[in-house]
Design a protein around this motif. Structure first.
Motif, PDB file in Angstrom:
ATOM      1  N   THR A 190       0.828  -1.204   0.000  1.00  0.00           N
ATOM      2  CA  THR A 190       0.000   0.000   0.000  1.00  0.00           C
ATOM      3  C   THR A 190       0.857   1.246   0.000  1.00  0.00           C
ATOM      4  N   PHE A 191       1.950   1.220   0.781  1.00  0.00           N
ATOM      5  CA  PHE A 191       2.851   2.362   0.823  1.00  0.00           C
ATOM      6  C   PHE A 191       3.462   2.613  -0.552  1.00  0.00           C
ATOM      7  N   ALA A 192       3.875   1.542  -1.218  1.00  0.00           N
ATOM      8  CA  ALA A 192       4.440   1.678  -2.564  1.00  0.00           C
ATOM      9  C   ALA A 192       3.414   2.274  -3.522  1.00  0.00           C
ATOM     10  N   GLU A 193       2.148   1.881  -3.365  1.00  0.00           N
ATOM     11  CA  GLU A 193       1.086   2.409  -4.226  1.00  0.00           C
ATOM     12  C   GLU A 193       0.890   3.908  -4.010  1.00  0.00           C
ATOM     13  N   ILE A 194       0.999   4.341  -2.756  1.00  0.00           N
ATOM     14  CA  ILE A 194       0.873   5.772  -2.456  1.00  0.00           C
ATOM     15  C   ILE A 194       2.009   6.557  -3.115  1.00  0.00           C
ATOM     16  N   ILE A 195       3.234   6.033  -3.032  1.00  0.00           N
ATOM     17  CA  ILE A 195       4.376   6.702  -3.654  1.00  0.00           C
ATOM     18  C   ILE A 195       4.186   6.780  -5.166  1.00  0.00           C
ATOM     19  N   ALA A 230      10.503   4.944  -7.759  1.00  0.00           N
ATOM     20  CA  ALA A 230       9.099   4.536  -7.807  1.00  0.00           C
ATOM     21  C   ALA A 230       8.753   3.845  -6.484  1.00  0.00           C
ATOM     22  N   GLY A 231       7.492   3.453  -6.324  1.00  0.00           N
ATOM     23  CA  GLY A 231       7.045   2.896  -5.053  1.00  0.00           C
ATOM     24  C   GLY A 231       7.839   1.696  -4.583  1.00  0.00           C
ATOM     25  N   LYS A 232       8.078   0.725  -5.453  1.00  0.00           N
ATOM     26  CA  LYS A 232       8.790  -0.495  -5.071  1.00  0.00           C
ATOM     27  C   LYS A 232      10.221  -0.183  -4.646  1.00  0.00           C
ATOM     28  N   ARG A 259      11.660  13.412   5.161  1.00  0.00           N
ATOM     29  CA  ARG A 259      11.838  14.814   4.769  1.00  0.00           C
ATOM     30  C   ARG A 259      11.517  15.014   3.286  1.00  0.00           C
ATOM     31  N   ALA A 260      12.072  14.107   2.451  1.00  0.00           N
ATOM     32  CA  ALA A 260      11.839  14.209   1.008  1.00  0.00           C
ATOM     33  C   ALA A 260      10.364  14.002   0.679  1.00  0.00           C
ATOM     34  N   LEU A 261       9.719  13.062   1.366  1.00  0.00           N
ATOM     35  CA  LEU A 261       8.303  12.792   1.132  1.00  0.00           C
ATOM     36  C   LEU A 261       7.446  13.981   1.541  1.00  0.00           C
ATOM     37  N   TYR A 262       7.783  14.610   2.647  1.00  0.00           N
ATOM     38  CA  TYR A 262       7.029  15.767   3.117  1.00  0.00           C
ATOM     39  C   TYR A 262       7.138  16.912   2.114  1.00  0.00           C
ATOM     40  N   GLU A 263       8.356  17.147   1.614  1.00  0.00           N
ATOM     41  CA  GLU A 263       8.555  18.207   0.621  1.00  0.00           C
ATOM     42  C   GLU A 263       7.742  17.918  -0.641  1.00  0.00           C
ATOM     43  N   GLU A 264       7.724  16.647  -1.053  1.00  0.00           N
ATOM     44  CA  GLU A 264       6.964  16.267  -2.245  1.00  0.00           C
ATOM     45  C   GLU A 264       5.466  16.456  -2.016  1.00  0.00           C
ATOM     46  N   ALA A 265       4.997  16.059  -0.838  1.00  0.00           N
ATOM     47  CA  ALA A 265       3.567  16.146  -0.538  1.00  0.00           C
ATOM     48  C   ALA A 265       3.077  17.586  -0.448  1.00  0.00           C
ATOM     49  N   MET A 266       3.954  18.524  -0.101  1.00  0.00           N
ATOM     50  CA  MET A 266       3.561  19.914   0.054  1.00  0.00           C
ATOM     51  C   MET A 266       3.606  20.691  -1.252  1.00  0.00           C
ATOM     52  N   GLN A 267       3.982  20.040  -2.354  1.00  0.00           N
ATOM     53  CA  GLN A 267       4.030  20.707  -3.650  1.00  0.00           C
ATOM     54  C   GLN A 267       2.614  20.927  -4.197  1.00  0.00           C
TER      55      GLN A 267
END
Length: 350
Positions: A190-195, A230-232, A259-267
């Motif tokens: 599921t986490f990979a799918e979210i990414i 990618a997710g995998k 940190r990288a995920l948070y920056e990506e999510a805030m775009q």
């Protein structure tokens, strides 16, 4: 010259004809009025039926809502003594990334034959409600902790297979001295799918990563350098465990990744992807939050601070004779928690 008068019979016939026409018009008006009354009455009956149906339907929903809300309030009241009031200004969420479990061995399955799972990744997300600031504490999966309700100790990741998420929550609260308001468990697929839904993530892979574990169904092969994962591959990066730093190195990579995920999510580009991500979270993620808690959490997330989150790893050292075990430094943990959650007196008088 005198005017000629119409014959009496013709005049009388015209009068009769006009009288008939008048009676016919009156009759038609009456029939139309009667038809209107009938249609209006039918409309009132139908409208009344619809209103009553809606009323009963709405009453049922409201009654169900009231029942659930009252049950929710009772559970909240029962749990109130467990929640330290000093954490009222925060929303603390324990996130557990659950592995797929061992793929072989009879002692690695539960009574139903399903693989026993571990909490492979453990993080506590703490959001300051007023400012939206996010602090993240990563807890190495091999952290040695007392088992709640037992005289034994074990790795914190293993508590998930014996007592589920609730047992891990109790262990974390005891370890940190912090109230956990809600928990979330998510499996690696599921986490990979979210990414993938986010479109991947840009990250620097600090070293070549090559690791194979058929029993855990792991095959990790990533090259050093800046990469778009990618997710995998993102899951592989998070799960890789080198021989030199072991679980500590994995926890540090988790910090970089968050940190990288948070920056990506805030775009801004993430906004159109939110509905798809929300659907994944609703259908594939397990959480203790009920609808009322979810509404609160959604409101808190709406005011998230754009600043990069403060990330902190549980301080400790490897155990003597077994470098795969992480022994928490109790004093350092207490000092770190005091900084993350300053008391009002400390805030007013620095």
């Amino acid at each position: 010259m005198s005017k000629k008068k119409a014959p009496m019979s013709t005049t009388r016939a015209n009068i009769e004809r006009k009288r008939k026409e008048l009676r016919h018009r009156r009759r038609m008006r009456f029939l139309r009025f009667l038809a209107f009354l009938v249609v209006f009455a039918i409309f009132l009956v139908i409208a009344g039926f619809i209103c009553m149906t809606i009323y009963h339907w709405g009453s049922g929903i409201y009654a169900e809502y009231q029942i659930r809300h009252e049950a929710y309030l009772k559970k909240q009241a029962a749990r109130a003594p467990e929640i330290d009031p000093k954490f009222d200004g925060y929303t603390n969420i324990l996130v557990m990334g659950v592995d797929d479990g061992a793929t072989s061995g009879p002692d690695r399955t539960d009574d139903a034959g399903a693989p026993l799972r571990h909490a492979d990744t453990i993080m506590m997300l703490s959001i300051e409600n007023d400012t939206g600031r996010l602090r993240i504490l990563t807890i190495p999966r091999d952290t040695w902790v007392p088992i709640p309700g037992s005289s034994y100790e074990n790795r914190i990741a293993s508590l998930y297979e014996t007592g589920g998420a609730s047992l891990v929550v109790l262990a974390v609260e005891k370890l940190l001295g912090v109230s956990v308001h809600q928990y979330v468990t998510i499996d690696m697929a599921t986490f990979a799918e979210i990414i993938d839904t986010l479109g991947g993530i840009d990250l620097y892979v600090e070293t070549d990563m090559d690791y194979d574990d058929p029993e855990a169904d792991l095959s990790i092969h990533l090259k050093q350098g800046y990469q778009h994962l990618a997710g995998k591959d993102a899951v592989s990066y998070l799960r890789y465990r080198s021989t030199d730093l072991g679980d500590v190195g994995r926890s540090k990579r988790q910090q970089l990744f968050v940190r990288a995920l948070y920056e990506e999510a805030m775009q801004v580009a993430t906004i159109p992807k939110i509905p798809a991500i929300a659907e994944i979270l609703q259908t594939r993620v397990t959480t203790s939050a009920e609808i009322f808690d979810s509404a609160h959490i959604a409101n808190v997330l709406r005011h998230m601070n754009r600043e990069a989150p403060e990330v902190w790893m549980l301080p400790g050292t490897t155990a003597e004779g077994d470098d795969t075990i992480w022994m928490p430094d109790t004093q350092a943990v207490g000092e770190g928690i005091a900084k993350l959650f300053p008391s009002p007196e400390t805030t007013e008088n620095p």
